[in-house]
Structure formats: C-alpha cells, structure tokens
Scaffold this active site. Sequence first.
Site, PDB file in Angstrom:
ATOM      1  N   THR A 139       1.283 -17.040   3.586  1.00  0.00           N
ATOM      2  CA  THR A 139       0.658 -16.087   4.484  1.00  0.00           C
ATOM      3  C   THR A 139       1.668 -15.011   4.853  1.00  0.00           C
ATOM      4  O   THR A 139       2.769 -14.956   4.286  1.00  0.00           O
ATOM      5  CB  THR A 139       0.073 -16.812   5.718  1.00  0.00           C
ATOM      6  OG1 THR A 139      -0.698 -15.893   6.490  1.00  0.00           O
ATOM      7  CG2 THR A 139       1.159 -17.429   6.581  1.00  0.00           C
ATOM      8  N   LYS A 159       3.112 -12.616   1.049  1.00  0.00           N
ATOM      9  CA  LYS A 159       2.168 -12.637  -0.070  1.00  0.00           C
ATOM     10  C   LYS A 159       2.629 -11.779  -1.244  1.00  0.00           C
ATOM     11  O   LYS A 159       2.393 -12.124  -2.401  1.00  0.00           O
ATOM     12  CB  LYS A 159       0.777 -12.204   0.395  1.00  0.00           C
ATOM     13  CG  LYS A 159       0.077 -13.235   1.277  1.00  0.00           C
ATOM     14  CD  LYS A 159      -1.344 -12.808   1.591  1.00  0.00           C
ATOM     15  CE  LYS A 159      -2.066 -13.852   2.416  1.00  0.00           C
ATOM     16  NZ  LYS A 159      -3.479 -13.485   2.681  1.00  0.00           N
ATOM     17  N   ASP A 195      -8.428 -15.532  -1.398  1.00  0.00           N
ATOM     18  CA  ASP A 195      -9.042 -14.871  -0.245  1.00  0.00           C
ATOM     19  C   ASP A 195     -10.438 -14.341  -0.558  1.00  0.00           C
ATOM     20  O   ASP A 195     -11.376 -14.513   0.226  1.00  0.00           O
ATOM     21  CB  ASP A 195      -8.156 -13.722   0.251  1.00  0.00           C
ATOM     22  CG  ASP A 195      -6.911 -14.211   0.972  1.00  0.00           C
ATOM     23  OD1 ASP A 195      -6.959 -15.322   1.538  1.00  0.00           O
ATOM     24  OD2 ASP A 195      -5.903 -13.485   0.974  1.00  0.00           O
ATOM     25  N   GLY A 232     -10.905  -0.503   5.416  1.00  0.00           N
ATOM     26  CA  GLY A 232      -9.524  -0.842   5.120  1.00  0.00           C
ATOM     27  C   GLY A 232      -9.267  -0.823   3.625  1.00  0.00           C
ATOM     28  O   GLY A 232     -10.177  -1.067   2.824  1.00  0.00           O
ATOM     29  N   ALA A 233      -8.019  -0.537   3.248  1.00  0.00           N
ATOM     30  CA  ALA A 233      -7.660  -0.502   1.832  1.00  0.00           C
ATOM     31  C   ALA A 233      -6.303  -1.147   1.606  1.00  0.00           C
ATOM     32  O   ALA A 233      -5.639  -0.872   0.613  1.00  0.00           O
ATOM     33  CB  ALA A 233      -7.655   0.949   1.329  1.00  0.00           C
ATOM     34  N   GLY A 234      -5.900  -2.013   2.519  1.00  0.00           N
ATOM     35  CA  GLY A 234      -4.628  -2.719   2.384  1.00  0.00           C
ATOM     36  C   GLY A 234      -4.784  -4.015   1.618  1.00  0.00           C
ATOM     37  O   GLY A 234      -5.741  -4.204   0.854  1.00  0.00           O
ATOM     38  N   GLY A 235      -3.856  -4.935   1.828  1.00  0.00           N
ATOM     39  CA  GLY A 235      -3.848  -6.183   1.089  1.00  0.00           C
ATOM     40  C   GLY A 235      -5.106  -7.004   1.259  1.00  0.00           C
ATOM     41  O   GLY A 235      -5.606  -7.609   0.304  1.00  0.00           O
ATOM     42  N   GLN A 292      -6.493   8.545   0.675  1.00  0.00           N
ATOM     43  CA  GLN A 292      -5.854   8.363  -0.613  1.00  0.00           C
ATOM     44  C   GLN A 292      -5.708   6.887  -0.975  1.00  0.00           C
ATOM     45  O   GLN A 292      -5.859   6.506  -2.143  1.00  0.00           O
ATOM     46  CB  GLN A 292      -4.483   9.051  -0.634  1.00  0.00           C
ATOM     47  CG  GLN A 292      -3.760   8.982  -1.983  1.00  0.00           C
ATOM     48  CD  GLN A 292      -4.571   9.599  -3.124  1.00  0.00           C
ATOM     49  OE1 GLN A 292      -5.320  10.550  -2.915  1.00  0.00           O
ATOM     50  NE2 GLN A 292      -4.424   9.054  -4.327  1.00  0.00           N
ATOM     51  N   ARG A 293      -5.444   6.049   0.009  1.00  0.00           N
ATOM     52  CA  ARG A 293      -5.302   4.615  -0.265  1.00  0.00           C
ATOM     53  C   ARG A 293      -6.637   4.014  -0.683  1.00  0.00           C
ATOM     54  O   ARG A 293      -6.690   3.122  -1.543  1.00  0.00           O
ATOM     55  CB  ARG A 293      -4.762   3.886   0.964  1.00  0.00           C
ATOM     56  CG  ARG A 293      -3.316   4.219   1.291  1.00  0.00           C
ATOM     57  CD  ARG A 293      -2.711   3.229   2.253  1.00  0.00           C
ATOM     58  NE  ARG A 293      -2.532   1.920   1.635  1.00  0.00           N
ATOM     59  CZ  ARG A 293      -2.133   0.826   2.294  1.00  0.00           C
ATOM     60  NH1 ARG A 293      -1.901   0.890   3.596  1.00  0.00           N
ATOM     61  NH2 ARG A 293      -1.984  -0.321   1.673  1.00  0.00           N
TER      62      ARG A 293
END
Length: 271
Positions: free
Chosen positions: A61, A65, A101, A125-128, A153-154
Amino acid sequence: MDQYAVFGNPISHSKSPAIHTMFAKQTQQAMEYGVIEAPLDGFEKAVGEFIHRGGQGANVTLPFKQQAFALADQLSEAARLAEAVNTLSFNKGRIYGDNTDGKGLVADLKLQGVTLTDARILLLGAGGAARGVIAPLLSELPASIHVANRTEQRAVELAVQNPSSKLVASGLDNIEGEFDLVINASSASLAGSVPSIRGPLVADAVCYDMVYAATVTPFNLWARQQGASRTIDGLGMLVCQAAESFAIWRGVRPDVNPVMQFLRAQMTQSL
C-alpha cells in the site's frame, strides 16, 4: 506456517491482517499475515528480508506501489497498465507483481447490484487509483467512461494509455453529459475534501467513493446533497481486492460478504 504481510508506511491502521486472517479461517488455509512498516527509503531491502525469512507473498500500500512495480521481475497486464503493484508473489527467486484494485472495484460494484454494461461512467481523478481501475471497468463494456481530473493533461494521458473509443478526458470544469455511475478516485477524498465539479452531474447517479469511513465520506455526503440516487463507499473494494490477492496466493476464492459485514459492524461500533 506460510507467511504473508502488507507493506506500507504508515501501516498500523491496516485492516488487511484482519481480512486475510478471516479468509484463511474460512477457507482452512494454514497461513499467517502480518504488517511491515518499511522505511520510506528501505522498501526493497525490507521485501528482501521478508523473502529471506520465508515470506511467500505480500500486499503493498501507500507509498510503495510504484516501488513494488519497479521491483517485480514479472508483471500482470493489470499491473502494467496501472504502473503500480499492490500484490507480490515470491517463487523460486522471482518476484511476480499484480494489481487487484480494479478487479476489486468491479467485484464490489457487482455485489452492490450496480450495472456496468452500457453504463455512462464518470471517473474523477487520473492518479494511481484511477489508473488501476480503467482497464477492468472497460472490460465490463460500459457505454462510456469520462475521466476528469483537476489537471486536464493527466486525464488525457490516462486515456492515451488505455486506447478506447469509449474513453473521454477533460478537466473537472469541463464535464458534459449525464451519468449512471460516478466514481471518486481523486486524492481529494484522502484530504477530506470534494472534487470541484458541478452538482447536477451526480444527480440521479450511483456515486462510489473509493475511500471508506465509519461515517459518510465527504464526497458521498456531498453527492447525497446533490441528489445522487445511491452512495457507496470503498470498504467493499478493500475486501474484494484482498480476496483477489488471496486467490492469487492460495488458489481458492473466499466469500467476501461475512468479512465485509464484520468490518462494517466493527467500524460502526467504534463511533
């Protein structure tokens, strides 16, 4: 007895030991599951020491990761797409990395009776967290997935990494359309805040927050105020992704329902 553990920092709050202990008892597996708080600059060394002590697998976690992704000798397709690993398996000197996940999210949504096929999905959201669930969501054949992020952009980069005619990307202030399902995978939840989107977007939709809490999460509270048809938090995703890890390691799939009920009751009693 076979040894497993979860790596993180901090990690004392983790529910993973309780979850996997219940899974092991339910399926009559001879295993122990502990917690390892690796130093922020010592994850690889800590994993090596655990393997040396006979560890057979581990969950990973925050904040490790991405380091687990780099450490793995072999990656699943899910891990490769997510660019993050939450499940490690150790076999004959090799490290296999997977990411459960997305499968955990999809499994929980189905358990909750949420229809994904032909659904119009908004992913915040566009993160992990978002990267880990895009491919499994697409595999359920939704009508569309609109990825919206504070930095547009992400969101665009995430869509490019997962080429599909069903993917749309935009900033949070440029979302159009109606949605059946809104999934909050943004970092705002971890900070106890709410993504800055217009309220009508969630009206009549099922709203799912990947974060879980004993009380209603800030996002789900906001969603209810905006007219969401239903709100769900991420406790089920936590248990379902753990079940995927357990199946990878032990070759048997546990029943998640009694574990989810136990954890929910435990959280409610703590209020």
